[in-house]
Design a protein around this motif. Sequence first.
Motif, PDB file in Angstrom:
ATOM      1  N   VAL A 166      -4.596  12.031 -10.268  1.00 37.12           N
ATOM      2  CA  VAL A 166      -5.090  10.952  -9.413  1.00 37.12           C
ATOM      3  C   VAL A 166      -5.288  11.510  -8.012  1.00 37.12           C
ATOM      4  N   HIS A 167      -6.053  10.769  -7.199  1.00 36.42           N
ATOM      5  CA  HIS A 167      -6.199  11.128  -5.792  1.00 36.42           C
ATOM      6  C   HIS A 167      -5.315  10.205  -4.975  1.00 36.42           C
ATOM      7  N   HIS A 168      -4.532  10.812  -4.090  1.00 32.36           N
ATOM      8  CA  HIS A 168      -3.625  10.041  -3.235  1.00 32.36           C
ATOM      9  C   HIS A 168      -3.655  10.652  -1.848  1.00 32.36           C
ATOM     10  N   GLU A 169      -4.058   9.843  -0.872  1.00 35.38           N
ATOM     11  CA  GLU A 169      -4.137  10.271   0.523  1.00 35.38           C
ATOM     12  C   GLU A 169      -4.883  11.601   0.675  1.00 35.38           C
ATOM     13  N   GLY A 170      -6.016  11.707  -0.017  1.00 38.85           N
ATOM     14  CA  GLY A 170      -6.886  12.874   0.097  1.00 38.85           C
ATOM     15  C   GLY A 170      -6.424  14.097  -0.675  1.00 38.85           C
ATOM     16  N   GLU A 171      -5.393  13.971  -1.483  1.00 36.55           N
ATOM     17  CA  GLU A 171      -4.893  15.105  -2.264  1.00 36.55           C
ATOM     18  C   GLU A 171      -4.872  14.750  -3.745  1.00 36.55           C
ATOM     19  N   SER A 172      -4.898  15.793  -4.567  1.00 36.98           N
ATOM     20  CA  SER A 172      -4.792  15.591  -6.018  1.00 36.98           C
ATOM     21  C   SER A 172      -3.321  15.638  -6.426  1.00 36.98           C
ATOM     22  N   TRP A 173      -2.933  14.619  -7.179  1.00 34.42           N
ATOM     23  CA  TRP A 173      -1.552  14.496  -7.644  1.00 34.42           C
ATOM     24  C   TRP A 173      -1.551  14.251  -9.143  1.00 34.42           C
ATOM     25  N   LEU A 174      -0.430  14.499  -9.757  1.00 36.56           N
ATOM     26  CA  LEU A 174      -0.181  14.102 -11.133  1.00 36.56           C
ATOM     27  C   LEU A 174       0.637  12.822 -11.043  1.00 36.56           C
ATOM     28  N   ALA A 175       0.214  11.784 -11.770  1.00 35.32           N
ATOM     29  CA  ALA A 175       0.891  10.488 -11.676  1.00 35.32           C
ATOM     30  C   ALA A 175       1.038   9.871 -13.054  1.00 35.32           C
ATOM     31  N   THR A 176       1.969   8.949 -13.129  1.00 37.09           N
ATOM     32  CA  THR A 176       2.173   8.190 -14.348  1.00 37.09           C
ATOM     33  C   THR A 176       2.318   6.724 -13.975  1.00 37.09           C
ATOM     34  N   GLU A 177       2.234   5.870 -14.968  1.00 37.71           N
ATOM     35  CA  GLU A 177       2.337   4.433 -14.744  1.00 37.71           C
ATOM     36  C   GLU A 177       3.344   3.839 -15.705  1.00 37.71           C
ATOM     37  N   SER A 178       4.088   2.857 -15.200  1.00 42.41           N
ATOM     38  CA  SER A 178       5.032   2.136 -16.053  1.00 42.41           C
ATOM     39  C   SER A 178       5.226   0.740 -15.497  1.00 42.41           C
ATOM     40  N   ASP A 179       5.086  -0.241 -16.350  1.00 48.16           N
ATOM     41  CA  ASP A 179       5.330  -1.640 -15.998  1.00 48.16           C
ATOM     42  C   ASP A 179       4.548  -2.063 -14.752  1.00 48.16           C
TER      43      ASP A 179
END
Length: 188
Positions: A166-179
């Motif tokens: 995902v993109h977060h504050e102009g950077e590429s991150w690895l993210a997950t989602e729960s609930d």
Amino acid sequence: MTTRKPDDILALLQKAEKDEQGLPPVHRWQPDYQADIDMRIARDGRWYYLGTPINRAAMVRLFSTIIRREGDDYFLVTPVEKLRIQVDDAPFVAVSLEVVQDEGRQKLVFTTQVGSTVVAGPRHPLRVETDPQTGEPAPYLRVRDNLEALLSRNVFYQLVEQAAPVHHEGESWLATESDGERFLIGRL
């Protein structure tokens, strides 16, 4: 991570809800007697008393229900006594992860070394600390109040495996989602 039937998923989520509600109200207890005892929870989640492992799982589970954190200190608390113990990192270790779908929402369901079930989400956020010298990640899940579980290496790998960029504050991150919550795991 396994595929479960709808009834199994419901039972798993109900267990998480029951585990959270069935705890003693240690946050309300303010006993007069306070002391230090030679009890330690190692980084791998093993409990020790006087340097000897506590091998009775039922006893460890019982102790895990009366633990409280105040600042950097951990205590076992009853209505009549408050005993300071040592915790190497976090009092719990997440030893398994199941990714389930519930009413169209992904839920990350963790189980700790004492058998507690916790669903990551708004009340149980995930966070990852990164050692500035080694770059090694240390992932944590809030289990209750201000108590956390360190994710075992295997569980963290499973978490990373199902995460997405995902993109977060102009950077590429690895993210997950729960609930319904998104959790950043690390920069790419």
